[in-house]
Design an enzyme around this catalytic site. Structure first.
Site, mmCIF file in Angstrom:
data_model
loop_
_atom_site.group_PDB
_atom_site.id
_atom_site.type_symbol
_atom_site.label_atom_id
_atom_site.label_comp_id
_atom_site.label_asym_id
_atom_site.label_seq_id
_atom_site.Cartn_x
_atom_site.Cartn_y
_atom_site.Cartn_z
ATOM 1 N N LYS A 147 -22.132 3.203 7.006
ATOM 2 C CA LYS A 147 -22.302 3.660 8.458
ATOM 3 C C LYS A 147 -21.644 4.957 8.983
ATOM 4 C CE LYS A 147 -22.327 2.067 12.599
ATOM 5 N NZ LYS A 147 -21.196 1.940 13.660
ATOM 6 N N CYS A 148 -22.300 5.225 9.802
ATOM 7 C CA CYS A 148 -21.721 6.398 10.706
ATOM 8 C C CYS A 148 -21.282 7.386 9.532
ATOM 9 C CB CYS A 148 -20.687 6.018 11.270
ATOM 10 S SG CYS A 148 -20.146 7.384 12.704
ATOM 11 N N GLN A 149 -20.190 8.083 9.673
ATOM 12 C CA GLN A 149 -19.898 9.259 8.716
ATOM 13 C C GLN A 149 -19.924 8.688 7.324
ATOM 14 O OE1 GLN A 149 -15.688 10.009 8.971
ATOM 15 N NE2 GLN A 149 -15.989 11.936 8.538
ATOM 16 N N GLY A 151 -22.099 7.069 6.154
ATOM 17 C CA GLY A 151 -23.648 7.273 5.707
ATOM 18 C C GLY A 151 -23.861 8.687 5.392
ATOM 19 N N ILE A 171 -26.625 3.389 8.247
ATOM 20 C CA ILE A 171 -26.520 2.851 9.559
ATOM 21 C C ILE A 171 -26.026 3.675 10.490
ATOM 22 C CG2 ILE A 171 -26.302 0.935 10.905
ATOM 23 C CD1 ILE A 171 -25.988 -0.663 8.288
#
Lengths: 356, 361
Positions: A147-149, A151, A171
């Site tokens: 998720k986010c960073q 990712g 995500i």
């Protein structure tokens, strides 16, 4: 006309008074409310390296696959947003769907961690966690949900070590930083990252928080709390609100050297998508990401805007790749009723279909 | 005050005074004096003030963590803002109210006063304590330096009138004028005080003096940027309300104005959010945010150096020394991890070889 005007003013005054009454009544509710309902899915610590901890979730459902999945969150917020409140826990839902889950907890860096680099995070801590799981399960490859960073980090890892990753899910993660759609992307370009890192060593979490609330100052600093008055007598609503509020402002500081490279190479120079990014002397070529890819994007995400996430699908070498968008924001993508009903089941099914 | 045009004397006098004041403020305090008057002296010592500012970055946007008590406080503060919008809507709905230019002006002025109060009460308090002090005191710093313009070098005298006009017209009543004032102030500062503060020093305290003046220079620059940032926010609030009222007048004529307070509040919220977006997405504002951050971190770096200078003779480890230690520990840990990995690989290899040997036998 006169009577009508007077009436509407009285109506408005009456509504204001009702709000005031709710505010007064709500004090008692607020002072006695239980809102720390997160991180409740049972898990055990299986590996630790410095401040990084690797947990394995204990599921009540028998896993439907032998391939475990590692969940990797950003360094900038706490991963318990994915396990917030029983009925909205993304983690719980994934377990119920039949995944065998591990999660990385990056911890809170302190002064001694200022020299930790991106290479240490990605090839060191993350790589070692992945190797631990591979070794434990006697497998060459494992699945990733990021998720986010997290990712961005996992995609970089997957480009360097594709032989270790079976399937990759990203995500709300940024890859193309050239966009000016989001304020964070715009402001980052005029920021003196060296000055910030040199001044603090560990970039304070409160600095990041102030950036996040500055994106919508009136909405996030004033209007949000006005809206709250309407739900003051609703314990569930309040508990959800406070849980989210706690998470929003629970931002770990950032290890300076890693933050320096992350911001300069990616947010300012956009090296990853341009194929110019190197890690530990190794060139990171996104075409080396050849495993199946699921890229999940929130259409209403104003932190990591869709324009920063979507280009990944065109940049990777995967043949089996899918881009899905949902009308959710940055937190809602993993902590909302929609994430429960649609997103988590979609991610689980996508992984299970490819983990036979 | 009569204008004294004796430039040379003024210049020498101003330099002498300033030098003496800063010397006094930053001279290390002897233990005797400390014992005698420790409490008062500590209150007086500007380093206490700097100390608070150092905390600034660590506490940016306050220590707000969203616990119930803090949330309640925020709700109370927010309802004040909500109420101020209600007051203006109430004004618009008065039976005698006609949306003429004059009436709109009166309504706007009433709201403006509330808005300024709101900003002072609710925007600034969201900032951490040290930053609040910076904001409050920066106004007096500005005022002090404005007074100094009457006595200082030529560039100041050249446009002193414009400066004074802009300052008094400006501040919070007319943020555009205040921004104009800041621009002039910055130019003059670059041409006078800044040059003075960056003049090479001489004598035994040369290095210390340079650090003191450098930190003062950085502090003033930070204040200017911070004031510019806040003036932009004030300006935005005022312009938005003016626009909202003008639009309201136009809608009123068509009978299309928001009918209830909820509608009006929703309409105003949308307008202010759009206005923030327009401002924040502009290149100029993005650069201003960058400059403000840069000024803040430059100031912190200089103040840290100054602190270390003062702590040189104290029996405590300094930050730069700790950083050096952290670096050594980091590198050693990295080496140990690498060696451990190699050792594990050797062990694994040895086991494989040993298995092979066994199977051979």
């Amino acid at each position: 006309m006169k009577l009508l005007t007077q009436t509407s003013i009285f109506e408005a005054m009456s509504k204001v008074l009702q709000k005031q009454q709710k505010l007064i009544d709500g004090i008692d509710v607020l002072m006695n409310i239980e809102y720390e309902d997160h991180d409740k899915t049972p898990k055990e610590l299986v590996y630790q390296e410095d401040k990084m901890k690797l947990y394995r979730y204990i599921s009540t459902t028998k896993p439907k696959t032998k391939i475990p999945t590692l969940v990797v969150y950003a360094l900038m917020n706490r991963s318990y947003i994915m396990d917030i409140q029983r009925d909205k826990s993304f983690i719980k839902k994934l377990l119920d769907e039949g995944l065998d889950l591990y999660i990385v907890d990056w911890g809170y860096p302190t002064a001694e961690d200022r020299y930790i680099t991106m290479e240490d995070y990605i090839e060191g801590y993350l790589g070692n966690a992945i190797d631990y799981i591979r070794k434990t399960h006697n497998l060459d490859k494992i699945n990733i949900i990021s998720k986010c960073q997290g990712g961005t980090f996992c995609t970089i890892y997957s480009a360097l070590y594709p032989e270790k990753i079976k399937n990759l899910v990203t995500i709300a993660a940024p890859f193309d930083f050239s966009t000016d759609d989001g304020l964070l992307f715009k402001w980052a370009k005029d920021m003196n990252v060296d000055g910030l890192v040199d001044a603090y060593g560990i970039v304070p979490g409160t600095f990041l928080n102030s950036c996040f609330v500055s994106l919508k100052p009136y909405s996030l600093l004033v209007d949000k709390y006005i809206g709250l008055i309407d739900g003051l007598d609703d314990k569930n609503f309040l508990s959800d609100f406070l849980g989210m509020e706690k998470w929003l402002f629970d931002s770990p500081g950032q290890a300076g050297e890693a933050y320096r490279k992350y911001m300069k190479d990616l947010w300012q120079d956009n090296k990853l998508i341009k194929g110019e990014f190197t890690l530990g002397g190794k060139k990171v070529d996104l075409k080396n990401v050849t495993m199946p890819l699921l890229n999940v994007v929130g259409d209403k995400d104003n932190l990591i805007v869709p324009a920063a996430s979507k280009p990944l699908n065109d940049a990777v070498g995967s043949k089996d790749k899918e881009l899905v968008t949902y009308p959710v924001g940055h937190a809602g993508i993993v902590a909302s009723s929609r994430s429960q009903k649609e997103i988590a089941p979609k991610v689980a099914k996508w992984l299970l279909d490819r983990s036979k | 005050m009569a204008t004294n045009l004796n430039m040379f004397n003024q210049s020498i006098e101003a330099q002498k005074n300033m030098f003496e004041v800063w010397q006094k403020m930053f001279n290390p305090i002897s233990e005797e004096i400390l014992e005698k008057n420790s409490k008062d002296l500590m209150n007086y010592n500007p380093l206490n003030y700097f100390k608070e500012i150092i905390e600034l970055g660590n506490k940016l946007n306050s220590n707000y963590m969203g616990d119930p008590y803090q949330v309640l406080k925020k709700m109370n503060e927010s309802t004040d803002a909500y109420y101020s919008v209600f007051k203006i809507w109430q004004k618009l709905k008065e039976d005698t109210f006609e949306p003429t230019a004059e009436a709109m002006k009166v309504a706007f002025e009433e709201w403006r006063e509330q808005y300024s109060e709101y900003m002072n009460k609710h925007y600034i308090p969201l900032l951490p304590e040290p930053m609040k002090k910076v904001l409050e005191q920066s106004m007096s710093v500005m005022e002090s330096y404005r007074s100094a313009t009457n006595k200082f070098w030529e560039p100041w005298i050249g446009n002193e009138k414009e400066l004074s006009d802009a300052f008094f017209r400006g501040l919070l009543n007319d943020p555009s004028a205040y921004l104009e004032y800041l621009k002039l102030w910055k130019e003059n500062y670059d041409n006078s005080f800044s040059k003075f503060l960056n003049t090479p020093m001489m004598g035994i305290n040369r290095e210390l003096l340079e650090k003191q003046f450098d930190s003062l220079d950085k502090y003033i620059r930070f204040n200017v940027h911070l004031n510019e940032y806040l003036a932009n926010i004030y300006k935005l609030g005022q312009e938005t309300m003016k626009k909202t009222l003008n639009d309201y007048a136009a809608m009123y004529k068509e009978g299309m104005q928001p009918k209830s307070f909820e509608e009006f509040y929703k309409y105003w919220t949308k307008e202010i959010n759009n206005a923030f977006d327009r401002l924040f997405f502009s290149d100029d504002f993005s650069k201003l945010v960058g400059h403000t951050l840069d000024a803040m971190t430059s100031f912190k770096i200089e103040v840290d150096k100054l602190w270390e200078e003062y702590l040189t003779f104290m029996p405590i480890a300094k930050k730069s020394e700790m950083d050096s230690l952290y670096k050594t520990v980091y590198e050693m840990k990295k080496e140990i991890k690498s060696l451990r990995k190699e050792l594990d690989e050797f062990k694994a290899l040895k086991e494989v070889n040993s298995e092979k040997e066994k199977s051979k036998k």
